[in-house]
Design a protein around this motif. Structure first.
Motif, short mmCIF file in Angstrom:
data_model
loop_
_atom_site.label_atom_id
_atom_site.label_comp_id
_atom_site.label_asym_id
_atom_site.label_seq_id
_atom_site.Cartn_x
_atom_site.Cartn_y
_atom_site.Cartn_z
N ASN A 89 -5.16 2.50 13.73
CA ASN A 89 -5.23 1.89 12.41
C ASN A 89 -3.88 1.31 12.00
O ASN A 89 -3.81 0.27 11.35
CB ASN A 89 -5.71 2.89 11.36
CG ASN A 89 -7.18 3.18 11.50
OD1 ASN A 89 -7.95 2.37 12.03
ND2 ASN A 89 -7.60 4.35 11.04
N LYS A 90 -2.82 1.99 12.40
CA LYS A 90 -1.48 1.50 12.09
C LYS A 90 -1.26 0.13 12.72
O LYS A 90 -0.70 -0.77 12.09
CB LYS A 90 -0.42 2.50 12.57
CG LYS A 90 0.99 2.12 12.20
CD LYS A 90 1.97 3.20 12.60
CE LYS A 90 3.38 2.82 12.17
NZ LYS A 90 4.34 3.87 12.43
N GLU A 91 -1.70 -0.02 13.96
CA GLU A 91 -1.55 -1.31 14.64
C GLU A 91 -2.44 -2.37 13.99
O GLU A 91 -2.03 -3.51 13.84
CB GLU A 91 -1.90 -1.16 16.12
CG GLU A 91 -1.77 -2.44 16.92
CD GLU A 91 -0.35 -2.99 16.98
OE1 GLU A 91 -0.22 -4.23 17.14
OE2 GLU A 91 0.63 -2.23 16.85
N LYS A 92 -3.65 -1.99 13.62
CA LYS A 92 -4.56 -2.95 12.99
C LYS A 92 -4.00 -3.46 11.66
O LYS A 92 -4.24 -4.60 11.29
CB LYS A 92 -5.93 -2.30 12.77
CG LYS A 92 -6.69 -2.08 14.06
CD LYS A 92 -7.98 -1.34 13.82
CE LYS A 92 -8.68 -1.04 15.13
NZ LYS A 92 -9.86 -0.17 14.96
N LEU A 93 -3.26 -2.61 10.97
CA LEU A 93 -2.68 -3.01 9.69
C LEU A 93 -1.21 -3.42 9.81
O LEU A 93 -0.51 -3.51 8.79
CB LEU A 93 -2.81 -1.86 8.68
CG LEU A 93 -4.21 -1.55 8.18
CD1 LEU A 93 -4.21 -0.30 7.31
CD2 LEU A 93 -4.80 -2.72 7.43
N LYS A 94 -0.76 -3.68 11.01
CA LYS A 94 0.65 -4.03 11.25
C LYS A 94 1.06 -5.18 10.33
O LYS A 94 0.39 -6.20 10.24
CB LYS A 94 0.85 -4.42 12.70
CG LYS A 94 2.28 -4.65 13.08
CD LYS A 94 2.39 -4.93 14.56
CE LYS A 94 3.83 -5.08 14.97
NZ LYS A 94 3.93 -5.30 16.42
N GLY A 95 2.18 -4.98 9.64
CA GLY A 95 2.70 -5.99 8.73
C GLY A 95 2.18 -5.87 7.32
O GLY A 95 2.68 -6.52 6.40
N PHE A 96 1.18 -5.05 7.11
CA PHE A 96 0.60 -4.84 5.79
C PHE A 96 1.51 -3.89 5.03
O PHE A 96 1.61 -2.72 5.36
CB PHE A 96 -0.81 -4.25 5.92
CG PHE A 96 -1.50 -3.97 4.61
CD1 PHE A 96 -1.99 -5.00 3.84
CD2 PHE A 96 -1.67 -2.67 4.17
CE1 PHE A 96 -2.63 -4.74 2.65
CE2 PHE A 96 -2.31 -2.40 2.99
CZ PHE A 96 -2.80 -3.43 2.22
N ASN A 97 2.20 -4.40 4.03
CA ASN A 97 3.21 -3.60 3.34
C ASN A 97 2.87 -3.26 1.90
O ASN A 97 3.73 -2.79 1.17
CB ASN A 97 4.57 -4.32 3.38
CG ASN A 97 5.11 -4.41 4.79
OD1 ASN A 97 4.98 -3.46 5.57
ND2 ASN A 97 5.66 -5.54 5.14
N LEU A 98 1.64 -3.51 1.48
CA LEU A 98 1.25 -3.16 0.13
C LEU A 98 1.29 -1.65 -0.03
O LEU A 98 0.75 -0.91 0.79
CB LEU A 98 -0.17 -3.68 -0.15
CG LEU A 98 -0.65 -3.69 -1.58
CD1 LEU A 98 0.23 -4.59 -2.43
CD2 LEU A 98 -2.09 -4.16 -1.64
N ASP A 99 1.99 -1.19 -1.05
CA ASP A 99 2.11 0.25 -1.27
C ASP A 99 0.79 0.80 -1.79
O ASP A 99 0.39 0.51 -2.92
CB ASP A 99 3.24 0.53 -2.27
CG ASP A 99 3.49 2.02 -2.47
OD1 ASP A 99 2.82 2.85 -1.81
OD2 ASP A 99 4.34 2.35 -3.32
N LEU A 100 0.13 1.57 -1.00
CA LEU A 100 -1.15 2.18 -1.38
C LEU A 100 -1.00 3.68 -1.56
O LEU A 100 -1.98 4.42 -1.38
CB LEU A 100 -2.21 1.89 -0.31
CG LEU A 100 -2.62 0.44 -0.11
CD1 LEU A 100 -3.70 0.33 0.94
CD2 LEU A 100 -3.07 -0.19 -1.41
N SER A 101 0.18 4.13 -1.91
CA SER A 101 0.40 5.57 -2.12
C SER A 101 -0.68 6.11 -3.06
O SER A 101 -0.89 5.58 -4.14
CB SER A 101 1.77 5.82 -2.74
OG SER A 101 2.78 5.35 -1.89
N GLY A 102 -1.35 7.12 -2.60
CA GLY A 102 -2.37 7.75 -3.41
C GLY A 102 -3.69 7.00 -3.45
O GLY A 102 -4.57 7.35 -4.22
#
Length: 174
Positions: A51-64
């Protein structure tokens, strides 16, 4: 509707697999559009890619970020970023941000800020679709394929939101 195909093609240019017809649907899209959407669905179903690779470059902070307690407005915001980056196509974004939406008599969305539980929605949709698949309705198989893609994206987003953020600045004071 103009698609984000060039961005998807750029992002998935190194994803070379034999197209699997299980990810092809009868959407009414052109052959080129359908093949790109098929590749996106197949990519998200590919368990050999993290999943980390699939979202590579996605930097939107989704904390929580909690898919059990979110809104369609938040999901639309996330979906727009994913589309802009070529991580998903517009159709997947529409599915992502259309959880239990309500409309007024003129067809305007009226529930963008209503709390939604994505997993509850998925469970209800899976039950509905499995019933219709067992009755031989072809639309249900196509819809299930699209729903599974959105489920995979949701799981990746939840994982992303629960992963501690890496510091991107160097502490020069030490």
């Amino acid at each position: 509707m103009l698609q984000n195909f060039s961005e998807i093609n750029r992002r998935l240019s190194t994803y070379a697999v034999v197209p699997d017809n299980r990810f092809r649907t009868q959407s009414g899209a052109s052959e080129q559009e359908e093949s790109i959407k098929q590749k996106v669905r197949q990519y998200w179903a590919d368990e050999s890619i993290s999943n980390k690779e699939k979202l590579k470059g996605f930097n939107l902070d989704l904390s929580g970020f909690d898919p059990r307690n979110t809104t369609n407005r938040k999901l639309r915001e996330i979906g727009n970023v994913l589309v802009d980056m070529g991580i998903i196509d517009y159709g997947t974004s529409g599915w992502l941000s259309g959880i239990d939406l309500d409309f007024d008599a003129q067809g305007n969305e009226i529930s963008l800020d209503k709390k939604v539980d994505m997993y509850d929605y998925f469970e209800r949709q899976l039950g509905f679709l499995n019933k219709h698949i067992s009755e031989g309705h072809g639309f249900a198989s196509d819809t299930l394929t699209k729903l599974k893609t959105v489920m995979s994206v949701t799981l990746a987003l939840e994982e992303h939101g629960n992963t501690p953020r890496e510091r991107s600045l160097v502490n020069i004071r030490t």
